[in-house]
Every structure is written in C-alpha cells, then in structure tokens.
Write a protein that holds these residues in place. Sequence first.
Motif, mmCIF file in Angstrom:
data_model
loop_
_atom_site.group_PDB
_atom_site.id
_atom_site.type_symbol
_atom_site.label_atom_id
_atom_site.label_comp_id
_atom_site.label_asym_id
_atom_site.label_seq_id
_atom_site.Cartn_x
_atom_site.Cartn_y
_atom_site.Cartn_z
ATOM 1 N N GLU A 422 8.804 -25.770 66.229
ATOM 2 C CA GLU A 422 9.598 -24.936 65.321
ATOM 3 C C GLU A 422 8.783 -23.685 64.970
ATOM 4 N N ILE A 423 9.497 -22.666 64.499
ATOM 5 C CA ILE A 423 8.869 -21.394 64.136
ATOM 6 C C ILE A 423 8.552 -21.405 62.646
ATOM 7 N N HIS A 424 7.329 -21.086 62.265
ATOM 8 C CA HIS A 424 6.957 -21.097 60.853
ATOM 9 C C HIS A 424 6.216 -19.823 60.433
ATOM 10 N N PRO A 425 6.871 -18.920 59.699
ATOM 11 C CA PRO A 425 6.141 -17.788 59.108
ATOM 12 C C PRO A 425 5.439 -18.269 57.835
ATOM 13 N N HIS A 480 3.437 -21.532 51.554
ATOM 14 C CA HIS A 480 4.633 -22.174 52.106
ATOM 15 C C HIS A 480 5.117 -21.466 53.354
ATOM 16 N N CYS A 481 6.046 -22.110 54.015
ATOM 17 C CA CYS A 481 6.717 -21.478 55.134
ATOM 18 C C CYS A 481 7.781 -20.554 54.562
ATOM 19 N N HIS A 482 7.862 -19.313 55.085
ATOM 20 C CA HIS A 482 8.861 -18.372 54.576
ATOM 21 C C HIS A 482 10.188 -18.459 55.323
ATOM 22 N N ASN A 483 10.325 -19.455 56.213
ATOM 23 C CA ASN A 483 11.673 -19.845 56.604
ATOM 24 C C ASN A 483 12.166 -20.548 55.342
ATOM 25 N N LEU A 484 13.115 -19.933 54.641
ATOM 26 C CA LEU A 484 13.435 -20.423 53.297
ATOM 27 C C LEU A 484 14.119 -21.786 53.304
ATOM 28 N N GLU A 485 14.760 -22.139 54.413
ATOM 29 C CA GLU A 485 15.304 -23.501 54.519
ATOM 30 C C GLU A 485 14.145 -24.499 54.600
ATOM 31 N N HIS A 486 13.111 -24.139 55.323
ATOM 32 C CA HIS A 486 11.931 -25.014 55.398
ATOM 33 C C HIS A 486 11.269 -25.120 54.031
ATOM 34 N N GLU A 487 11.095 -23.969 53.385
ATOM 35 C CA GLU A 487 10.444 -23.964 52.067
ATOM 36 C C GLU A 487 11.191 -24.859 51.087
ATOM 37 N N GLY A 490 10.848 -28.543 51.329
ATOM 38 C CA GLY A 490 9.559 -29.162 51.011
ATOM 39 C C GLY A 490 8.349 -28.624 51.741
ATOM 40 N N MET A 491 8.513 -27.596 52.595
ATOM 41 C CA MET A 491 7.362 -27.114 53.365
ATOM 42 C C MET A 491 6.533 -26.132 52.533
ATOM 43 N N MET A 492 5.930 -26.679 51.481
ATOM 44 C CA MET A 492 5.199 -25.872 50.498
ATOM 45 C C MET A 492 4.147 -26.742 49.822
HETATM 46 CU CU CU Z 1 8.813 -23.353 58.749
#
Ligand code: CU
Length: 498
Positions: A422-425, A480-487, A490-492
């Motif tokens: 997956e892509i994670h900014p 956190h990941c700035h893919n806001l759906e990821h954030e 819980g990706m934070m």
């Molecule tokens: Cu991400």
Amino acid sequence: MRRRHFLKLASTTTAFTAIGGIGWLLQSCKKDKMDMGKSVSVLEGSFDTPLPIPAIVKNPSLTAKSTTASILNGKTTRVFGYHESILGPTIKMMNGENANITFQNSLSEETNIHWHGLLIPASMDGHPENIVQAGSSFNFNFQINQRAGTYWYHPHPHGKTSHQVFMGLAGMFIVNDAEEASLNLPDNDYEIPLVIQDKRIYSDYSLNYSPTSGEVMTGYFGQYVLVNGVYAPYSNVAKRFYRMRVLNGSTARIYNLALSDSASFYVIGADGGLLNTSESVNSLLLAPGERADILVNFSNYSLGTEIYLQSNTFSNGVVQGTQSFQIMKFTVSKSETTPFTVPATLSVINPIPQTSASKTRTFDIAGMDMGSMGNMGGMGNMGSMAGMHTINGKSYDINRIDEEVTAGSTEIWVFDNSMGDEIHPMHIHGVQFQVLDRTGGRNTLIATEKGWKDTVLVMPQEKVRVIMTFPQNKGKFVLHCHNLEHEDSGMMLNFKIS
Ligand code: CU
Ligand code: C2O
Ligand code: CU
C-alpha cells in the motif's frame, strides 16, 4: 497490508473463517481493490469556471461551519468551510509574528485545527485530544518561528479527520521571511495557490463520503478533481513566470503533476520552504499532505495557447496512477515583458550530519492489525474498521505514548514499507525533517525531497530514512499516514518531546 501473511492467516485461522470474519474481509478487500481501480476514474471537465483565489488574511477569525458552495456545474453543494464557502482563507504571516486566531466550532460535531508543518507548542498543534466541541471556541496563540514556506491547516479529531477535510475544511498557511523576499519571486497576481482535492459527488451534486472497507484500505477516491474548491477551473495568465504553491489536500489521491505539452517547470520549494537550488522537472509526484512550490514559464507561448496542469500516470500504486487526467487549464491571454530569471541560489540548506543522530527508530508501516479485524461486527463503516493499518503493529491509542524523544536531540527515523503493498505518505507533527535516502522501490529522491519536509511518500517496497532535530516544544504530538482513511482507521502513533 501484507497479502502473503493475510492469506496464510485466513486459511489457518479456522475460528475466523468459520464466523466469516477474515474470509469475508479477504474477499471484500480483493474485490474492492479491483473495483476501485476501474470505478473511480477522474472525469474530464470543460474548464470553463474561473479559478477562485482564497482571500489572503492575517490573524483571521475562523468558523468551522456547514455551508454551501458551487463546486460543480454551477450547482449548489452542501460543504464544510472555515468561512462562507468551502475551504478557508489563506493565512499569510511573517516569520517572527504572533498568530492570534480565534476559532469557533459551529459544526454539529467535534473538530479542532492542526497547523500542518508549523513548529509550535504541543497545546496549539491540534493534537486529537485537544478537541473543540460543537458550539465551543478556542483561541490559537503562537509565534511563527520558522523559515518561509507553504504550510496548511485542517481538522484533526481522531476518526473524523478524513470526513471533515473531504467536506471542505482546509486552508493554506504561508510564512514569509526576508531571505525569500530578497529573491523577488513572482508575487501578488503572479503567485497562485492551488489546493488540489478529489471529491466523490453524487448525481444530485451532494458530496459523498462513505468509504467501504476496501476503500479504507486503499483510500477514498473521487471522480472530480477540484482546485481551490471548484471542479475543472481555468486561469488566464500573462506571458511571464508564475509561482504556484501547490497543496495536495486530497484524502488519498496522489498526483503526478505535469504540463500538457510536457514542458519542464522549476521546483523551488517543498513542505518546509525553499530548496538550495531550483530543479527543472517534467513531472512531480505530490502525495496527500505534501506541498510543492514551483515556477512555470508562460513567456514563450503565443497568445491564446491553452496549457493544462495534468496528472500523468505513475507506477508503484496498486489502485492509483493508471490514468492520466487534466486538472486545470491555463490560457495565455496577455503579453508582458517582465524579465525574470530563476535565481541560481535560492537558500542554504545545511544537511544534518547523520553522525549527530543519537538514535535510530524504525517504523514498520507495512502491517495490519489482525486482532481488531477479528472483532469486526458490522461491516463497512469506519468505526468497525479500526486497526486496519498499523505502525509497528499498533493501532492508534490516544492515551498511549508510543515514542519519547528529547527536545534538541537529533534522530533518524526509518519508515519501512519494504514488505508492504500500500502507499503511505508519512507525516510527523511538530518538526521539519530532511530525507536521507530511499531504498527499494523508486530507489531515489525526487526534487521536493531535497528540501525540508514534514510528509514523505513511501511507496510499496520502499524504505525511507529521515533525519530531524526536535525543537524545544515539549509535549505530545502525533506521527501518522496522511492517507486520511489510513490515519482515521488507526495508522497513527503518539510521540512525546520531553
Ligand atoms: Cu497509509
Ligand atoms: Cu496534515 Cu496530522 O496532519
Ligand atoms: Cu501535520
């Protein structure tokens, strides 16, 4: 997610498959991923709406509210904004000045404001625990203490950031300083802010934020790409250089910015301000949360020429990058003879020596939280998807301190997506960093990554190392990941500067 592990777990964890949990999710994720790739193509526009330019203000009163805007075909859409329409004003201040910004939450839900990229005290940073309840207000008070750059602001309540940004809450925060002023870069009418965001819009012109489980994993994509809150705008330009400050304010979509005639443009700055020297490029990847400061030369076109800012295809994405599409149109409509040469030297960025780092921390960003997946009851809403993406195997806990760092110390952080697809900014609050290197995947740094950054794109198979010195602003911040759906799922993590 690590698909290999996922498959293994799905086939061996009979308890989960018996109740349909993992098995269902596996099917659903794979199916949604396939659906996403073809169903959210960007639609071609007619480019007949003039590009709106948000008002430039200093120390505004901001009110988050539900309001209306005309974002598509002149029709009215209910949106969120920090003023009478979608988005917010551009806040513009000098380094050293004091920001005094009153904020009123007139939404019917909690929110707050995070000043993305600003080096300010933890209590002012908009940490998810510092919430402004519906009907309440907060006074933001901080001193600008950093170099000129294109920063921005947006809400940060945990689990609601994506929805609120998607609905329209975002704005630019430009910091100027004497060094930048001495370069005489194009300004006023020749300095254009571009906030690029994709939106999914229903046929009745209402905004639609309703990610499926698969879209929480890939990101939520829209079929309309807006600039400064309107779909497919145009701008009449003069035959001269323009400075464009570009913000990717999308929740998940990455743009590979280019001009339709493949002309090169100059990258002069990144998230945290000007580069050492400009770099001429033909395309530039910009991930959610990132900013690019670019110079575009329109002086060699004949009057009437139409040039599009577009997004080219790119590889490494699972569901993104397969389509090229136009974003906005520039029509060369005025002669001008203002001479301008791109400065040979823009600024001085001294690389932080790796030997000054007292610690290296590695963040595994390729993982998923299997535990919370087994607990999913109701499917398909964000709440039940908590823990989809993890950092070091952990899902965000607002009360847990995940990392403790020392004010004034220098550290190397490694974002490891070498096992991921997956892509994670990745974004760090409260600090600006330098990117040391990228191994795997693209194996190289792009123009914007040679300057100060607060968000860095980590594609599948990549490992990116960044180095930073923590400021004296002690307290609790997030990464956190700035893919806001990821954030939001819980990706934070929390880190504390002590
Ligand atoms: Cu991400
Ligand atoms: Cu732009 Cu923590 O966010
Ligand atoms: Cu931020």
